[in-house]
Design a protein around this motif. Structure first.
Motif, short mmCIF file in Angstrom:
data_model
loop_
_atom_site.label_atom_id
_atom_site.label_comp_id
_atom_site.label_asym_id
_atom_site.label_seq_id
_atom_site.Cartn_x
_atom_site.Cartn_y
_atom_site.Cartn_z
N VAL A 113 0.86 -1.17 0.00
CA VAL A 113 0.00 0.00 0.00
C VAL A 113 0.89 1.22 0.00
CG1 VAL A 113 -1.76 1.27 1.29
CG2 VAL A 113 -1.78 -1.22 1.29
N ARG A 114 0.61 2.15 -0.88
CA ARG A 114 1.38 3.39 -0.92
C ARG A 114 0.68 4.41 -0.02
NH1 ARG A 114 5.10 6.15 -4.00
NH2 ARG A 114 4.69 8.37 -4.19
N LEU A 115 1.42 4.90 0.96
CA LEU A 115 0.87 5.89 1.89
C LEU A 115 1.06 7.29 1.34
CD1 LEU A 115 2.31 4.52 5.25
CD2 LEU A 115 0.07 4.06 4.25
N ASP A 116 0.08 8.13 1.56
CA ASP A 116 0.23 9.54 1.21
C ASP A 116 1.31 10.13 2.12
OD1 ASP A 116 -1.72 9.47 -0.74
OD2 ASP A 116 -3.32 10.09 0.63
N PRO A 117 2.01 11.17 1.64
CA PRO A 117 3.13 11.72 2.42
C PRO A 117 2.76 12.13 3.84
CG PRO A 117 3.14 12.62 0.20
CD PRO A 117 1.87 11.81 0.34
N ASP A 118 1.58 12.72 4.04
CA ASP A 118 1.21 13.14 5.39
C ASP A 118 1.01 11.95 6.31
OD1 ASP A 118 -1.10 12.52 3.83
OD2 ASP A 118 -2.38 13.61 5.23
N VAL A 119 0.48 10.85 5.79
CA VAL A 119 0.30 9.64 6.59
C VAL A 119 1.65 8.99 6.87
CG1 VAL A 119 -0.77 7.35 6.65
CG2 VAL A 119 -2.01 9.28 5.65
N ALA A 120 2.50 8.94 5.88
CA ALA A 120 3.83 8.34 6.04
C ALA A 120 4.65 9.07 7.10
CB ALA A 120 4.58 8.34 4.70
N LYS A 121 4.42 10.38 7.26
CA LYS A 121 5.12 11.13 8.30
C LYS A 121 4.74 10.64 9.69
CE LYS A 121 6.39 15.78 6.99
NZ LYS A 121 6.00 17.17 6.95
N PRO A 158 6.07 6.13 10.07
CA PRO A 158 7.26 6.00 9.23
C PRO A 158 7.75 4.56 9.00
CG PRO A 158 7.87 6.73 11.41
CD PRO A 158 6.37 6.69 11.37
N THR A 159 7.23 3.60 9.76
CA THR A 159 7.71 2.24 9.59
C THR A 159 6.53 1.29 9.37
OG1 THR A 159 7.57 1.65 11.93
CG2 THR A 159 9.65 2.64 11.18
N GLU A 160 6.85 0.14 8.86
CA GLU A 160 5.87 -0.93 8.65
C GLU A 160 5.19 -1.30 9.98
OE1 GLU A 160 6.30 -5.67 7.50
OE2 GLU A 160 7.78 -4.24 6.76
N ASN A 161 5.99 -1.40 11.03
CA ASN A 161 5.45 -1.76 12.35
C ASN A 161 4.49 -0.70 12.88
OD1 ASN A 161 6.75 -4.20 12.46
ND2 ASN A 161 8.54 -3.39 13.53
N ALA A 162 4.80 0.56 12.64
CA ALA A 162 3.93 1.64 13.11
C ALA A 162 2.58 1.57 12.42
CB ALA A 162 4.59 3.00 12.85
N VAL A 163 2.57 1.28 11.14
CA VAL A 163 1.32 1.16 10.39
C VAL A 163 0.52 -0.03 10.91
CG1 VAL A 163 0.30 0.69 8.12
CG2 VAL A 163 2.24 2.26 8.32
N ASN A 164 1.18 -1.17 11.08
CA ASN A 164 0.49 -2.38 11.56
C ASN A 164 -0.09 -2.18 12.95
OD1 ASN A 164 0.74 -4.04 9.28
ND2 ASN A 164 2.83 -4.56 9.84
#
Length: 81
Positions: free
Chosen positions: A41-49, A52-58
């Protein structure tokens, strides 16, 4: 007219893309992973900020899943007349 189309096609490839210098490429290297159901999944830049890591998203998605499971089912609100 046909030669004009051929020239346009040739001009699209930039000189820095010299495929003769590529070595060791393996065709289908990731095909098994793709077939296994890898979900990218490609995160939008504001979400990626914020994540920042796979673990944080999960972790954030798991927390959201827990919150959603605790919520009562979407039942229509009965209104008294």
């Amino acid at each position: 007219m046909n030669s004009q189309i051929d020239n346009e096609m040739e001009d699209e490839l930039q000189p820095e893309y010299d495929f003769t210098q590529l070595e060791g490429g393996v065709r289908g290297k990731y095909v098994d992973r793709y077939r296994a159901g890898t979900n990218l999944v490609r995160l939008d830049p504001d979400v990626a900020k914020s994540f920042p890591t796979e673990n944080a998203v999960n972790e954030a998605l798991r927390l959201l899943m827990q919150i959603a499971q605790r919520q009562p089912a979407n039942n229509p609100i009965s209104q008294s007349d």
